[in-house]
Every structure is written in C-alpha cells, then in structure tokens.
Design a protein around this motif. Structure first.
Motif, short mmCIF file in Angstrom:
data_model
loop_
_atom_site.label_atom_id
_atom_site.label_comp_id
_atom_site.label_asym_id
_atom_site.label_seq_id
_atom_site.Cartn_x
_atom_site.Cartn_y
_atom_site.Cartn_z
N GLY A 27 16.97 11.73 10.80
CA GLY A 27 18.31 11.89 11.34
C GLY A 27 18.46 11.37 12.76
N VAL A 28 17.43 10.66 13.25
CA VAL A 28 17.49 10.08 14.59
C VAL A 28 18.25 8.76 14.52
N GLY A 46 27.07 -8.24 6.03
CA GLY A 46 25.91 -7.41 6.33
C GLY A 46 25.03 -8.07 7.38
N PHE A 47 23.98 -7.38 7.79
CA PHE A 47 23.06 -7.96 8.77
C PHE A 47 21.68 -7.37 8.56
N GLY A 48 20.68 -8.05 9.07
CA GLY A 48 19.31 -7.60 8.90
C GLY A 48 18.91 -6.59 9.96
N PHE A 49 18.28 -5.50 9.52
CA PHE A 49 17.78 -4.47 10.43
C PHE A 49 16.35 -4.16 9.98
N CYS A 50 15.39 -4.27 10.88
CA CYS A 50 13.98 -4.14 10.51
C CYS A 50 13.72 -2.83 9.76
N ASP A 51 13.11 -2.92 8.59
CA ASP A 51 12.92 -1.73 7.77
C ASP A 51 11.81 -0.83 8.29
N VAL A 52 11.23 -1.16 9.44
CA VAL A 52 10.23 -0.28 10.05
C VAL A 52 10.84 1.08 10.40
N VAL A 53 12.17 1.16 10.52
CA VAL A 53 12.79 2.45 10.84
C VAL A 53 12.53 3.48 9.74
N PHE A 54 12.12 3.01 8.54
CA PHE A 54 11.73 3.92 7.49
C PHE A 54 10.22 3.91 7.27
N GLY A 55 9.50 3.18 8.11
CA GLY A 55 8.05 3.09 7.99
C GLY A 55 7.32 3.80 9.11
N ASP A 57 7.49 7.41 11.99
CA ASP A 57 8.06 8.74 12.19
C ASP A 57 8.92 8.76 13.44
N MET A 58 9.37 9.95 13.84
CA MET A 58 10.30 10.05 14.97
C MET A 58 9.69 9.62 16.29
N ASN A 59 8.34 9.54 16.35
CA ASN A 59 7.65 9.06 17.55
C ASN A 59 7.13 7.64 17.39
N ASP A 60 7.65 6.92 16.39
CA ASP A 60 7.29 5.52 16.14
C ASP A 60 5.84 5.33 15.73
N ALA A 61 5.23 6.37 15.17
CA ALA A 61 3.89 6.23 14.60
C ALA A 61 4.05 5.82 13.14
N LEU A 62 3.32 4.80 12.73
CA LEU A 62 3.46 4.29 11.36
C LEU A 62 2.85 5.25 10.34
N TYR A 63 3.63 5.52 9.29
CA TYR A 63 3.12 6.36 8.21
C TYR A 63 1.92 5.67 7.53
N GLU A 64 1.01 6.49 7.03
CA GLU A 64 -0.19 5.96 6.36
C GLU A 64 0.12 5.42 4.97
N ASP A 65 0.99 6.13 4.25
CA ASP A 65 1.17 5.83 2.83
C ASP A 65 2.65 5.92 2.50
N MET A 66 3.28 4.80 2.26
CA MET A 66 4.71 4.79 2.01
C MET A 66 5.02 4.27 0.62
N ALA A 67 6.07 4.86 0.03
CA ALA A 67 6.46 4.47 -1.32
C ALA A 67 7.45 3.32 -1.32
N ILE A 68 8.20 3.15 -0.23
CA ILE A 68 9.18 2.06 -0.19
C ILE A 68 8.40 0.76 -0.09
N PHE A 427 10.36 10.59 0.68
CA PHE A 427 10.66 11.68 1.60
C PHE A 427 9.51 12.69 1.67
N THR A 428 8.95 13.07 0.52
CA THR A 428 7.88 14.06 0.55
C THR A 428 6.63 13.50 1.23
N LYS A 429 6.41 12.22 1.12
CA LYS A 429 5.28 11.62 1.84
C LYS A 429 5.49 11.70 3.35
N THR A 430 6.73 11.54 3.80
CA THR A 430 6.99 11.66 5.24
C THR A 430 6.79 13.09 5.72
#
Length: 454
Positions: A27-28, A46-55, A57-68, A427-430
């Motif tokens: 929700g950030v 439309g326009f391109g927005f880097c999909d890292v915003v879903f990769g 967390d709220m502190n910009d640490a990359l998730y280990e295991d993502m489903a997207i 979502f559950t992985k996050t």
C-alpha cells in the motif's frame, strides 16, 4: 469533470509536470514526476513502470522467491504496463496545486497484473456489479503523531519518539485547539485534495488522532484511503511532525485501527440492500449473508486485513480490537459490528482492519468475502454477541500471528476462489518474507531477558 474536461485542464495547467503514482503490495505509493506532454500520451497508450515495485518489500529489499514470473533477476526487471486513471485527478494543495493522478497495472494483453492491489479490487468490484450490487465503502484511521524529524529519529534507531501531545485525552477539544494549525490543515487541505473527512478528533493516547473519511463508491473510497495516509504524512512534515500508521506503537497503549465501513446498494444506488424494516433489527437477508460470508472467510483472508508482524500485536484482548470470530449490533468488542441505522446508514464495520493496511487489499477482502456469503447463500447461524466479544468463542478465534494467518491463506481453496491463485501465491510469499525478516532480528526484549540471566 469528465475525462475530456480534466485533460483540457491539465493541458492548460500552469505546471508543466504532474505527480503519478501506483501502490505496491504494502500500500506504499510509488511514483514519479512526469512531464504533462508525456502524461497526455500515456493516458492514451499506457506507460512502462519497472515491475520491481512488486519484486521488493517496503524497504526495497528484493524478495527471495516470487511467483510473478516477469519479476526477478532472471528477467532483468522489465517494465510492466501501467494505466493512468484520469478520474483520480487531484491537485496537491500543499505543493502549489501540482496535479496528481493514480494508476494501476495491467498485462500487455489487457488482463490484470496479478500483483497489483488496485487491479485486484477492480476485479472484485466487477463481480459485485455483475451480481447487481453497488458497494459504498469508507475507511477510518487512527494514528500517532510525534514531534520528531525523520533523520534524527532514524539516527536514534527510532527509539523513544516524543509524542506530539502528552497524556490520555480522547475527544479533546482542548488538545485540538492547542494544535489548531495542524488540525485545520489536516481537515481543510485533505478536503481540497479530494479526500473529504467526515470527522477528525483526538483519540485516547499521547499524540493519537482519528479521522473518518466520507463514504463513496468503493474504488474511490480505496483511492481516498491510500491518499489519506500519504497526505497526512506530508502535511505533518510541514508542521515538524511525523505521523505513524503502525498498528501497535507500544504494548502499554491500544493499537491503531483502520476500520472499513461497507454497504451494498442496488444498481441505481437508490436502495440500501442492507436495510429491511420488516426484519429483526432491520437487518436484511442480504446483510446477514454478507456477514456470514465474512465470518466464514476471515481466517483465510486475514493477512489482507492484518498484513504485518506488528498487526497482530494490536489484535489482543481488551485493546479495542477483536480476537474472536464474532458479530454483534453496535458492539465494539466483535470482529464485525453491524450498524442497522436506517435506510441511508445501515452498514457493517469490519473492526479487524488495522491502520497499517493496504486499503485496496482490505476493501477487496471485505467485499469478496461478503459477496461470497451472498453467492453461496450462507446462513448466519452464529448468534450475535451481546456483551464481551472476547469471551464469545462459539465460532473460534482469529489466527494469532502473521505466519499462522499466512499459512491459513496459502493453503485455502477459499482464498484462491476469491482472488485467484496467482495473487494468493504472490501475496502469501510476500507475507512469509515479512515473517522471515522479523525472525532474523534480535529484539531489545530478548537482550534484556536473556543477556545476563540465562
């Protein structure tokens, strides 16, 4: 204004730039300034927005295991297709009225991007409308205010922040008058920002405020709630204040809620389908099924209403937040507070929701579970709670921490049916990541308890 009128206003606006933003899974708001020529082009294509915003967390640490599947080092973090919603146009009054527009994500083939909270809510709304319902929602928030500077507080490790006002003083006109500049700015500037408040007051606890946002169509209500949280923080900065929407600041005080109020209306929005003067307590059969749906689904959707480790520190007995799967009429100790207040105002208040929530996900969870009860014609067999909801165990209790709640959701066929497997997996992985990050941390409590004695 319609879309053409808004675009014409933007085209002739004295600012040559706009703010645009999307929300991440927490929700950030994530956004940027965009030249208005680029904006006018992006509205069409439309326009391109880097999909890292879903990769991350709220502190910009990359998730280990993502489903997207597109998000990760393996794909190089490409752009996802973002769509700007011109109907969300606002001007930011505390930033010289710079224009502001929200957007959300869709895949290149036009389907919803599974990780996008706003897109998920739109999908649930479409289902409700297909059933003949128009959902009207609103959200209210409690939050702490501190007389602090973020840089200085970070240097201190966020320890011992100084409350903006002292003492336990709920509904205090004295404290509101003492801090009238901030109070008036919150009420007036948020209204000018398109986030009109129904009420604003001090809540019990040092520096605690509560605000209720005016109700509206559900998507607008969620937009308002997201913008309320960031708007409050930005206005607070102007007054030398830090606003915090943590669910539980300290064990010594109640937590901060984000209660969601909801009702279903007919397609023309002329008749409140939760009201029936002929029924007991004026609660319609539609409302009873909606309550039954939420009660049934709550254990499987809880991380969408209580998304952080800290959320569950609020959901404790005797702290004005529910712990049991209960409902009652105008009862503040239950999970679902039914308010059969007449033809215009009959509604349900979901009291599980905390202030740390992502409003898009909270409202999607409330609506999806409610219409699940209608669709399945669930009977409200659970008796309403009269008196202390903490002692009413007839229908069970809520999961007690984020890991337990996430395990329920992760293995639930109900959650997959409500939101789709791709969203639930992501979502559950996050949430599991959030729990693992917490589990690595050595707390002050552990050091004080074990350092010498053990």
């Amino acid at each position: 204004m319609n879309q053409q009128e808004i675009l014409k206003l933007i085209e002739g606006h004295p600012h040559h730039k706009l703010k645009v933003a999307v929300t991440d899974i927490d929700g950030v708001l994530r956004g940027k300034f965009m030249h208005k020529d680029k904006f006018l082009s992006a509205v069409k294509s439309g326009f391109g927005f880097c999909d890292v915003v879903f990769g991350w967390d709220m502190n910009d640490a990359l998730y280990e295991d993502m489903a997207i599947e597109a998000t990760g080092w393996h794909s190089g973090f490409p752009d996802a297709e973002a769509r700007l919603d011109v109907s969300t146009f606002r001007q930011v009054p505390w930033e010289n009225h710079v224009p502001f527009v929200l957007g959300d994500f869709s895949k290149h083939d036009g389907e919803d991007f599974p990780a996008c909270p706003r897109s998920l809510l739109k999908k649930i709304i479409a289902k409700a409308e297909g059933m003949g319902f128009q959902p009207l929602f609103s959200q209210e928030f409690e939050w702490f205010n501190f007389a602090e500077n973020n840089s200085i507080l970070e240097e201190r490790g966020f320890t011992n922040p100084k409350p903006y006002t002292p003492g336990m003083f709920g509904y205090s006109l004295l404290r509101a008058s003492e801090n009238s500049d901030y109070f008036h700015d919150l009420f007036d500037l948020l209204t000018e920002f398109g986030v009109p408040l129904e009420g604003l007051h001090t809540e019990t606890g040092p520096g605690v405020f509560e605000a209720a946002i005016q109700y509206s169509d559900i998507l607008e209500a969620a937009d308002r709630a997201v913008l309320f949280k960031t708007g409050v923080k930005e206005i607070a900065y102007k007054h030398g204040i830090m606003a915090s929407f943590m669910a539980k600041q300290t064990a010594d005080l109640p937590g901060c809620s984000g209660h969601v109020h909801q009702s279903l209306w007919d397609a023309d929005k002329k008749r409140n389908l939760f009201f029936d003067s002929a029924h007991q307590d004026q609660i319609s059969e539609v409302m009873r099924q909606y309550i039954a749906g939420q009660l049934f689904c709550l254990p499987y959707i809880l991380p969408m209403l209580a998304p952080t480790v800290n959320s569950y520190k609020r959901l404790v007995e005797g702290a004005w937040a529910p712990t049991t799967l209960t409902w009652g009429v105008d009862n503040r100790t239950v999970a679902l507070r039914a308010l059969p207040l007449g033809e215009k105002s009959s509604r349900i208040e979901t009291r599980v929701v905390g202030s740390d929530v992502n409003p898009y996900l909270a409202m999607a969870a409330c609506l999806a579970s409610g219409i699940y009860g209608i669709e399945k014609r669930l009977k409200l067999d659970t008796q309403q709670t009269v008196g202390n909801g903490y002692k009413d165990l007839q229908n069970g209790v809520l999961p007690s921490n984020l890991l337990e709640a996430t395990d329920y959701m992760k293995s639930s066929d109900v959650a997959n049916e409500l939101f789709g497997e791709a969203f639930v997996d992501h979502f559950t992985k996050t949430r599991i990541w959030e729990w693992k990050e917490y589990s690595k941390h050595v707390s002050d409590w552990e050091i004080k308890r074990y350092f010498e004695i053990i």
